[in-house]
Design an enzyme around this catalytic site. Structure first.
Site, PDB file in Angstrom:
ATOM      1  N   GLY A  29       0.799  -1.218   0.000  1.00 47.66           N
ATOM      2  CA  GLY A  29       0.000   0.000   0.000  1.00 47.66           C
ATOM      3  C   GLY A  29       0.828   1.262   0.000  1.00 47.66           C
ATOM      4  O   GLY A  29       2.064   1.239   0.086  1.00 47.66           O
ATOM      5  N   THR A  31       1.030   3.742   2.221  1.00 43.11           N
ATOM      6  CA  THR A  31       1.736   4.073   3.463  1.00 43.11           C
ATOM      7  C   THR A  31       2.967   3.196   3.624  1.00 43.11           C
ATOM      8  O   THR A  31       4.019   3.656   4.073  1.00 43.11           O
ATOM      9  CB  THR A  31       0.798   3.930   4.671  1.00 43.11           C
ATOM     10  OG1 THR A  31      -0.402   4.664   4.436  1.00 43.11           O
ATOM     11  CG2 THR A  31       1.444   4.464   5.945  1.00 43.11           C
ATOM     12  N   ASP A  84      -7.034  -0.420   5.814  1.00 40.57           N
ATOM     13  CA  ASP A  84      -8.088   0.409   5.231  1.00 40.57           C
ATOM     14  C   ASP A  84      -8.967   1.017   6.323  1.00 40.57           C
ATOM     15  O   ASP A  84      -9.517   2.095   6.147  1.00 40.57           O
ATOM     16  CB  ASP A  84      -8.930  -0.413   4.262  1.00 40.57           C
ATOM     17  CG  ASP A  84      -8.084  -0.952   3.112  1.00 40.57           C
ATOM     18  OD1 ASP A  84      -7.498  -0.134   2.388  1.00 40.57           O
ATOM     19  OD2 ASP A  84      -7.992  -2.180   2.963  1.00 40.57           O
ATOM     20  N   LYS A  94      -8.536  -4.964   5.954  1.00 40.81           N
ATOM     21  CA  LYS A  94      -7.450  -4.888   4.999  1.00 40.81           C
ATOM     22  C   LYS A  94      -7.876  -5.579   3.710  1.00 40.81           C
ATOM     23  O   LYS A  94      -8.797  -6.374   3.704  1.00 40.81           O
ATOM     24  CB  LYS A  94      -6.184  -5.550   5.563  1.00 40.81           C
ATOM     25  CG  LYS A  94      -5.609  -4.795   6.766  1.00 40.81           C
ATOM     26  CD  LYS A  94      -4.413  -5.486   7.401  1.00 40.81           C
ATOM     27  CE  LYS A  94      -3.332  -5.849   6.436  1.00 40.81           C
ATOM     28  NZ  LYS A  94      -2.839  -4.657   5.661  1.00 40.81           N
ATOM     29  N   GLY A  95      -7.195  -5.253   2.633  1.00 42.35           N
ATOM     30  CA  GLY A  95      -7.489  -5.901   1.363  1.00 42.35           C
ATOM     31  C   GLY A  95      -7.870  -4.964   0.249  1.00 42.35           C
ATOM     32  O   GLY A  95      -8.166  -5.403  -0.854  1.00 42.35           O
ATOM     33  N   GLY A  96      -7.848  -3.653   0.526  1.00 39.71           N
ATOM     34  CA  GLY A  96      -8.155  -2.702  -0.533  1.00 39.71           C
ATOM     35  C   GLY A  96      -7.194  -2.815  -1.704  1.00 39.71           C
ATOM     36  O   GLY A  96      -7.561  -2.557  -2.851  1.00 39.71           O
ATOM     37  N   GLU A 103      -1.119 -11.044   3.324  1.00 43.50           N
ATOM     38  CA  GLU A 103      -0.953 -10.197   4.505  1.00 43.50           C
ATOM     39  C   GLU A 103      -1.346 -10.938   5.768  1.00 43.50           C
ATOM     40  O   GLU A 103      -0.663 -10.847   6.797  1.00 43.50           O
ATOM     41  CB  GLU A 103      -1.799  -8.932   4.341  1.00 43.50           C
ATOM     42  CG  GLU A 103      -1.267  -7.984   3.274  1.00 43.50           C
ATOM     43  CD  GLU A 103      -2.214  -6.855   2.927  1.00 43.50           C
ATOM     44  OE1 GLU A 103      -1.778  -5.923   2.228  1.00 43.50           O
ATOM     45  OE2 GLU A 103      -3.383  -6.906   3.339  1.00 43.50           O
TER      46      GLU A 103
END
Length: 214
Positions: A29, A31, A84, A94-96, A103
């Site tokens: 991601g 970040t 997310d 999570k998973g976007g 993960e």
């Protein structure tokens, strides 16, 4: 502080958890990209990284950081990844970015899971962000019907194939007041690979870009 500045601050703050001569778990991601940039400065002090996605693996290699196979590593001292959404119990959606299964595997192996987020990702109740569910392709319609029966509104992310060759349903209309229960129940739906809820294995530490941590 704007969102990008918060992402950078959170990513750089996670460096304090990196130990010398360790293998680091690295998530996926925008970040996390800032964490990878910071990690590159001290790359000669670590033994390499295990990555949750092909995207992050490319970024790590571009910085000269060795990417290792998890099966060859054993345990990981720290795993750094974004989210997310995050609640006060450090439960995550999570998973976007489509890497939720890998993960979740790395988080399970890691001794410490450090989550890095900007302030907009912090919520009281999970569910504003659609919950990603990775599914075996032939089971997509069946899983969608089962999710609808449980009160969710699934939307097939038709332009996405995960690194595992699977598909993703993004589930809207949820208010997740008991994330551990929902994670357990939905993981049992036949055809589900994993649900993008990190509740049974939440983050150990959450670093927020505005300076908070919990």
């Amino acid at each position: 502080m704007d969102i990008e500045a918060q992402k950078r601050a959170a990513g750089e703050a996670a460096i304090e958890f990196v130990e010398d001569h360790a293998v680091i778990g690295v998530g996926t991601g925008t970040t996390v990209k800032y964490f990878i940039d910071a990690l590159a400065i001290m790359k000669h002090r670590i033994d390499g990284a295990v990555s949750s996605s092909e995207q992050s693996s490319r970024l790590l290699r571009a910085q000269g950081i060795q990417v290792l196979d998890l099966n060859a590593v054993g345990t990981i001292g720290v795993y750094v990844d974004g989210a997310d959404e995050c609640d006060r119990g450090r439960h995550l959606i999570k998973g976007g970015g489509g890497a939720l299964t890998r993960e979740k595997i790395i988080a399970a192996v890691a001794k410490k899971f450090v989550c890095i987020v900007d302030a907009h990702k912090c919520v009281e109740v999970l569910g504003r962000f659609p919950l990603p569910v990775e599914v075996i392709p032939m089971a997509r319609s069946y899983v969608a019907r089962e999710i609808e029966r449980r009160g969710g509104t699934p939307v097939w992310r038709a332009d996405c194939v995960t690194d595992n060759g699977n598909w993703i349903l993004d589930v809207h209309g949820l208010s997740i007041t008991d994330p551990e229960h929902l994670e357990s129940e939905w993981n049992q739906i036949t055809g589900v690979v994993t649900v993008g809820l990190f509740a049974h294995r939440p983050a150990d530490v959450v670093l927020v870009g505005d300076g908070r941590r919990f």
